[in-house]
Design a protein around this motif. Structure first.
Motif, PDB file in Angstrom:
ATOM      1  N   UNK A  11       0.733  -0.956  -0.123  1.00 40.54           N
ATOM      2  CA  UNK A  11      -0.016  -0.284  -0.008  1.00 40.54           C
ATOM      3  C   UNK A  11       0.637   1.458  -0.416  1.00 40.54           C
ATOM      4  N   UNK A  12       2.274   1.342   0.820  1.00 44.28           N
ATOM      5  CA  UNK A  12       3.022   2.016   0.719  1.00 44.28           C
ATOM      6  C   UNK A  12       3.232   2.837  -0.495  1.00 44.28           C
ATOM      7  N   UNK A  13       4.316   1.360  -1.515  1.00 46.20           N
ATOM      8  CA  UNK A  13       4.993   1.440  -2.616  1.00 46.20           C
ATOM      9  C   UNK A  13       3.328   2.019  -3.539  1.00 46.20           C
ATOM     10  N   UNK A  14       2.109   1.352  -3.410  1.00 41.88           N
ATOM     11  CA  UNK A  14       1.289   2.414  -3.989  1.00 41.88           C
ATOM     12  C   UNK A  14       0.748   3.257  -4.159  1.00 41.88           C
ATOM     13  N   UNK A  15       0.897   3.856  -3.276  1.00 37.75           N
ATOM     14  CA  UNK A  15       0.465   5.388  -2.809  1.00 37.75           C
ATOM     15  C   UNK A  15       1.620   6.630  -2.580  1.00 37.75           C
ATOM     16  N   UNK A  16       3.021   6.149  -2.709  1.00 39.60           N
ATOM     17  CA  UNK A  16       4.257   6.237  -2.565  1.00 39.60           C
ATOM     18  C   UNK A  16       3.809   8.563  -2.879  1.00 39.60           C
ATOM     19  N   UNK A  17       4.651   8.858  -2.357  1.00 41.83           N
ATOM     20  CA  UNK A  17       4.503  10.598  -2.696  1.00 41.83           C
ATOM     21  C   UNK A  17       4.950  10.603  -4.078  1.00 41.83           C
ATOM     22  N   UNK A 164      -6.247   2.610   0.804  1.00 48.41           N
ATOM     23  CA  UNK A 164      -5.960   1.705   1.318  1.00 48.41           C
ATOM     24  C   UNK A 164      -5.152   0.948   2.329  1.00 48.41           C
ATOM     25  N   UNK A 165      -4.252   2.697   2.077  1.00 44.23           N
ATOM     26  CA  UNK A 165      -3.094   2.909   3.287  1.00 44.23           C
ATOM     27  C   UNK A 165      -3.688   3.165   4.281  1.00 44.23           C
ATOM     28  N   UNK A 166      -4.026   3.927   4.224  1.00 41.34           N
ATOM     29  CA  UNK A 166      -4.764   3.707   5.983  1.00 41.34           C
ATOM     30  C   UNK A 166      -5.617   2.504   6.884  1.00 41.34           C
ATOM     31  N   UNK A 167      -6.478   1.964   5.934  1.00 35.24           N
ATOM     32  CA  UNK A 167      -6.706   0.596   6.234  1.00 35.24           C
ATOM     33  C   UNK A 167      -5.582   0.137   6.390  1.00 35.24           C
ATOM     34  N   UNK A 168      -4.640  -0.281   5.718  1.00 34.15           N
ATOM     35  CA  UNK A 168      -3.814  -1.226   5.684  1.00 34.15           C
ATOM     36  C   UNK A 168      -2.944  -0.666   6.618  1.00 34.15           C
ATOM     37  N   UNK A 169      -2.298   0.347   7.101  1.00 39.29           N
ATOM     38  CA  UNK A 169      -1.839   0.619   8.599  1.00 39.29           C
ATOM     39  C   UNK A 169      -2.635   0.586  10.048  1.00 39.29           C
ATOM     40  N   UNK A 170      -3.917   0.877   9.850  1.00 43.71           N
ATOM     41  CA  UNK A 170      -5.161   0.675  11.037  1.00 43.71           C
ATOM     42  C   UNK A 170      -4.609  -0.977  11.120  1.00 43.71           C
ATOM     43  N   UNK A 171      -5.247  -2.272   9.713  1.00 45.19           N
ATOM     44  CA  UNK A 171      -4.489  -3.436  10.196  1.00 45.19           C
ATOM     45  C   UNK A 171      -3.959  -3.816  10.641  1.00 45.19           C
ATOM     46  N   UNK A 172      -1.812  -3.153  10.863  1.00 45.40           N
ATOM     47  CA  UNK A 172      -1.487  -3.563  10.835  1.00 45.40           C
ATOM     48  C   UNK A 172      -0.656  -3.460  12.332  1.00 45.40           C
ATOM     49  N   UNK A 173      -0.990  -2.156  12.775  1.00 39.18           N
ATOM     50  CA  UNK A 173      -1.416  -1.921  13.891  1.00 39.18           C
ATOM     51  C   UNK A 173      -1.976  -2.923  14.703  1.00 39.18           C
ATOM     52  N   UNK A 174      -3.076  -2.704  15.016  1.00 41.13           N
ATOM     53  CA  UNK A 174      -4.066  -3.838  15.340  1.00 41.13           C
ATOM     54  C   UNK A 174      -2.767  -5.326  15.421  1.00 41.13           C
TER      55      UNK A 174
END
Length: 275
Positions: A11-17, A164-174
């Protein structure tokens, strides 16, 4: 947790700056083109009422020319009928006058028809001008809608990547939180509880055994009286007994061993002396 980490990295690669910046550039470009086309459409639309008024005026001129030509044609037809009647009566002078009138009417009709043609051409021109203007307005409006659709599509793609990046970050944090909680619970379950040893103290009212005094006149007692080493060992043992320590220290054990060696050496000397 590893799967959540992989999804987060993807997700970070897809939504890179860099990609988000390109999306923003495309969105800004499409929005600029949309605004430009919308402004042109509005400007072109402003002149449509004036063009419609020109058409109405040209239509009025054309209708007037048609009516004039029709009236002249009707008047000519009447003069032709009148000429026939006069010629039948044999009035040559009146017939000549009617002929001159017919000639004049025919010239006027030619001029009137030319006027009709001119007014018709003028009417078609203003009508075509209005149609072209309306087509340009429609083209600009369609272009504005197309650019708006492109901008909205790019906005949706960008927002989807960020979401998608926000959701992936939330899932990883959980997942990390669940892993830490599970690890803490496992460590607590497997680690034995450390208990401090409690010291055993003898009861305050307990009495210590006292030494039995041997009679001073007994020869056996004097012969086999315990030596100083024996007394030292007994004293050490008594001290250990009095402390109530079930696990004597290394110093205490060393003292007992030294006392035992002393007892053995004394007994050996006495045996040699008796011989």
């Amino acid at each position: 947790m590893q799967e959540a980490l992989k999804n987060l990295e993807a997700a970070k690669a897809a939504a890179s700056p860099e990609k988000i910046a390109r999306f923003n550039d495309d969105i800004a470009r499409f929005q600029e083109l949309r605004d430009k086309m919308a402004a042109q459409a509005a400007e072109l639309r402003e002149s449509l009422p004036t063009m419609q008024a020109d058409i109405d005026a040209a239509q009025a001129k054309y209708d007037e020319a048609i009516n004039r030509a029709s009236k002249l044609q009707a008047k000519l037809d009447m003069k032709l009928e009148e000429l026939k009647a006069v010629e039948a009566l044999g009035d040559e002078e009146l017939a000549e006058t009617i002929k001159q009138q017919i000639k004049s009417l025919r010239q006027e009709i030619v001029t009137a028809k030319a006027r009709v043609d001119f007014c018709e051409m003028e009417l078609r021109e203003v009508q075509d001008r209005l149609k072209r203007q309306e087509r340009q307005v429609n083209d600009c409006e369609r272009s504005a809608e197309m650019y708006k659709a492109h901008a909205d599509q790019f906005i949706a793609w960008r927002d989807a990547l960020l979401d998608n990046l926000k959701k992936a970050q939330t899932v990883y944090d959980d997942a990390c939180k669940a892993y830490e909680e599970a690890k803490a619970a496992a460590d607590k379950a497997t680690s034995p509880e450390i208990t401090q040893p409690t010291e055993t103290t003898p009861p305050s009212n307990s009495t210590q055994p006292t030494e039995t005094t041997q009679p001073t006149g007994s020869s056996a007692t004097s012969k086999y009286a315990p030596s100083s080493s024996t007394k030292q060992a007994d004293t050490t043992a008594d001290k250990l007994a009095n402390t109530g320590d079930t696990a004597p220290s290394a110093i205490a054990l060393a003292g007992i061993a030294a006392a035992g060696l002393g007892i053995t050496a004394t007994a050996t000397r006495r045996i040699r002396n008796s011989k």
